[in-house]
Design a protein around this motif. Structure first.
Motif, short mmCIF file in Angstrom:
data_model
loop_
_atom_site.label_atom_id
_atom_site.label_comp_id
_atom_site.label_asym_id
_atom_site.label_seq_id
_atom_site.Cartn_x
_atom_site.Cartn_y
_atom_site.Cartn_z
N ALA A 35 0.95 -1.08 -0.27
CA ALA A 35 -0.27 -0.12 0.36
C ALA A 35 0.73 1.31 -0.18
N LYS A 36 1.76 1.85 0.58
CA LYS A 36 3.16 2.36 0.43
C LYS A 36 3.21 2.94 -0.79
N HIS A 37 3.20 2.28 -1.65
CA HIS A 37 3.81 2.66 -2.96
C HIS A 37 2.80 2.71 -4.21
N ARG A 38 1.32 1.45 -3.74
CA ARG A 38 0.68 1.66 -5.01
C ARG A 38 0.11 3.07 -5.71
N GLY A 39 -0.06 3.61 -4.89
CA GLY A 39 -0.85 5.05 -5.53
C GLY A 39 -0.03 5.22 -6.73
#
Length: 157
Positions: A35-39
């Motif tokens: 989730a930390k790099h997903r966006g």
């Protein structure tokens, strides 16, 4: 393409493939990345289509002397690179698919590898991971269908 019909068929197939990639890759990226790099990566993916279109337009207008075959060969290089990456197993299998296929250990190893590459700790142990859309055993399905059936009503004389 040697004829207009060949060009139209090739463009139609390209449209089908591009349309399927637009719907499949964001879901795969969202599933595979922490989730930390997903966006960030989803933004890069969504920006790639208009950026690629702009680059193709610029390449076409900046090189008017190039014939159409050389131009199409040049712009197909990114597709060939993606194909090679897929065939070289550089893109991992979906952990969700592996869990659904009964290959839990392999799915867990894919998750561990992905989180290790991003220097993140996997937030759950292997036995805590469950697949939410598993099929019910046949005995449970049969019991559920027999309990939900309605007894026939008696007809009045």
């Amino acid at each position: 393409a040697r004829t207009m019909t060949q060009a139209l068929v090739a463009r139609f197939v390209l449209g089908i493939v591009s349309g399927s990639l637009i719907s499949i890759v964001p879901a795969l990226v969202a599933e595979l990345l922490p989730a930390k790099h997903r966006g960030f990566y989803l933004t890069v993916w969504c920006s790639g289509w208009p950026a690629g279109s702009l680059m193709a337009l610029l390449a076409g207008t900046m090189s008017p002397g190039v014939n159409s075959r050389a131009f199409f060969t040049t712009v197909s290089v990114p597709a060939i690179v993606v194909y090679i990456c897929l065939k070289a197993d550089m893109i991992p299998e979906s952990p969700r698919y592996l869990y659904l296929a009964g290959r839990r250990e392999e799915g867990y190893n894919v998750l561990i590898d992905m989180y290790d590459r991003e220097d993140c700790n996997l937030p759950w142990p292997a036995d805590a991971i469950a697949v939410t859309c598993t099929q019910q055993p046949k005995e449970q399905e049969a019991a559920a269908s027999s309990s939900s059936s309605v007894a026939p009503s008696k007809s009045m004389p």
